[in-house]
Motif scaffolding. Structure first.
Motif, short mmCIF file in Angstrom:
data_model
loop_
_atom_site.label_atom_id
_atom_site.label_comp_id
_atom_site.label_asym_id
_atom_site.label_seq_id
_atom_site.Cartn_x
_atom_site.Cartn_y
_atom_site.Cartn_z
N GLN A 298 10.40 -4.27 1.45
CA GLN A 298 9.06 -4.26 1.58
C GLN A 298 8.41 -3.99 2.86
O GLN A 298 7.28 -3.12 3.15
N ALA B 258 6.21 -0.33 3.74
CA ALA B 258 4.78 -0.74 4.37
C ALA B 258 4.63 -0.03 5.70
O ALA B 258 3.56 0.74 5.82
N THR B 259 5.74 -0.25 6.40
CA THR B 259 5.62 0.76 7.81
C THR B 259 5.43 2.32 7.43
O THR B 259 4.75 2.89 8.08
N TYR C 16 2.12 3.48 6.23
CA TYR C 16 1.07 3.82 7.51
C TYR C 16 1.37 4.90 8.35
O TYR C 16 0.63 5.39 8.92
N LEU D 117 1.82 -4.35 -1.74
CA LEU D 117 1.84 -3.40 -0.51
C LEU D 117 0.57 -2.65 -0.10
O LEU D 117 -0.30 -2.30 -1.12
N PRO D 118 0.26 -2.05 0.89
CA PRO D 118 -1.03 -1.27 1.09
C PRO D 118 -0.90 -0.04 0.23
O PRO D 118 0.20 0.58 -0.04
N TYR E 241 7.00 2.35 -5.64
CA TYR E 241 5.93 2.56 -4.55
C TYR E 241 6.74 3.56 -3.52
O TYR E 241 5.84 4.48 -3.24
N GLY F 211 2.35 -5.69 4.77
CA GLY F 211 1.37 -4.63 4.63
C GLY F 211 0.51 -4.78 5.89
O GLY F 211 0.33 -3.65 6.71
N ALA G 210 2.26 -4.18 9.35
CA ALA G 210 2.68 -2.88 9.46
C ALA G 210 1.51 -1.97 9.74
O ALA G 210 1.88 -1.00 10.70
N ARG G 211 0.39 -2.35 9.26
CA ARG G 211 -0.70 -1.52 9.81
C ARG G 211 -1.01 -1.58 11.16
O ARG G 211 -1.25 -0.49 12.29
#
Length: 346
Positions: free
Chosen positions: A10, A14-15, A18, A61-62, A88, A336, A339-340
């Motif tokens: 996960q 998520a990384t 972005y 997640l985003p 995803y 998420g 990660a942003r």
């Protein structure tokens, strides 16, 4: 390669989201390496009846919401999460390279970091370590020896494996409570915790815990007094199975034992209790062995960070290991948000 992400669970996905959104191309500007054969990260190795601590709208997640789960009060099982993470990864074409086990990260030539794996090497300007903790189960050391069956949370699969047995469950967290709830329905169970278990109110789930952890982190960064975060609320989320165990009046724990004996354990009052099996729900440690060559660990075994960046090696970022690498970064929603910030920093 500009960026290498180690770990396709996960936090790694998520990384990747972005990085892709920032304009970098998967497989060209960045690559995600994962040791597993199939998608899903640690969720693919968890026991099937494990439930998330939050409904799907707060376990996503985003970019793409996890599809709803309508059963069990909205708390999805592990298989639902694995399916979501698989789709995803496909949805955002993250091109994860699988069955690649990174054995070490070293300082390479030209100011780059070098990855050494069983499938070759990579050079990168930045490395994101997202290997999590599931591969490093922790079992405390007790004197004595137990001749029965012992397993860790990571090895547990189903309650029926213990039908009719006497089972000792050790640990005071969510995993212990959920496993106790299941096993106690088919076996005679005893629950041992370091301190009395603390149950969250029925209406408090992982979303509330994440928000509290985030607020605490912001306050600490602003130099405000430490609120203590979620510590004052409790530790165990009351998912449906745990509430059912409470209704059966089995959520009672006792103090740790003094030592193991051949047939069970010996308590501090010298009395003994026989058991057929012990399930150690005693947590995990960060999987950081691949970073040993960089010489970054502090006295506590962790790598000191400023946000997600290693203080002594700012080209290295860490995510998904716990609050020390971002508030609740070991959770779906927390990964998420962390990660942003990580990608923005890079």
């Amino acid at each position: 390669m500009r960026i290498v992400v180690i770990g396709g669970g996960q936090a790694g996905l998520a990384t990747g989201f972005y990085l892709r959104r920032s304009g970098l191309a998967p497989g060209e500007d960045f690559v995600i390496l994962d040791a597993a054969d199939l998608p899903g990260g640690a969720w693919a190795r968890m026991w099937p009846t494990l439930r998330t601590f939050s409904p799907t709208q707060y376990s996503s997640l985003p970019g793409w919401m996890m599809p709803p789960w309508t059963g069990d009060s909205g708390y999805p099982p592990a298989a639902h999460v694995v399916d979501y993470l698989t789709r995803y990864e496909q949805r955002y074409e993250l091109a994860v390279r699988r069955s690649v086990s990174v054995q070490s990260v070293t300082r390479g030539v030209g100011g780059l970091l070098e990855m050494h794996s069983d499938r070759g090497g990579w050079l990168a300007e930045h490395v994101v370590s997202a290997t999590g903790t599931w591969s490093r189960p922790f079992v405390p050391t007790y004197p004595g020896r137990f001749a029965g069956r012992q397993l860790h949370t990571a090895d547990y699969r189903q309650a029926s494996d213990f039908a009719g047995e006497r089972v000792l469950i050790v640990g005071g967290g969510n995993s212990a409570a959920q496993i106790l709830a299941e096993v106690s329905a088919v076996a005679e169970t005893t629950w041992v915790t370091l301190r009395p278990p603390r149950f969250l109110p029925d209406n408090v789930d992982g979303r509330a815990l994440f928000e509290i952890a985030t607020q605490r982190n912001r306050a600490r960064q602003a130099g405000e007094p430490d609120s203590g975060g979620v510590g004052g609320l409790g530790d165990i989320v009351m998912v449906e199975s745990v509430r059912a165990a409470r209704d059966r009046d089995v959520l009672h724990a006792r103090e740790p034992f003094a030592r193991l004996v051949d047939h069970g354990v010996r308590w501090h009052d010298s009395s003994e209790a026989p058991f057929d099996a012990i399930i150690w729900c005693t947590g995990f440690r960060p999987a950081l062995g691949h970073l040993t060559g960089l010489g970054l660990r502090g006295p506590d075994g962790l790598i000191p960070t400023d946000g997600t960046a290693a203080i002594k090696e700012p080209r290295l970022h860490l995510i998904g290991y716990g609050d020390w690498t971002g508030p609740a970064s070991a959770t779906l929603i927390g990964a998420g948000r962390t990660a942003r910030e990580l990608v923005t920093h890079i």
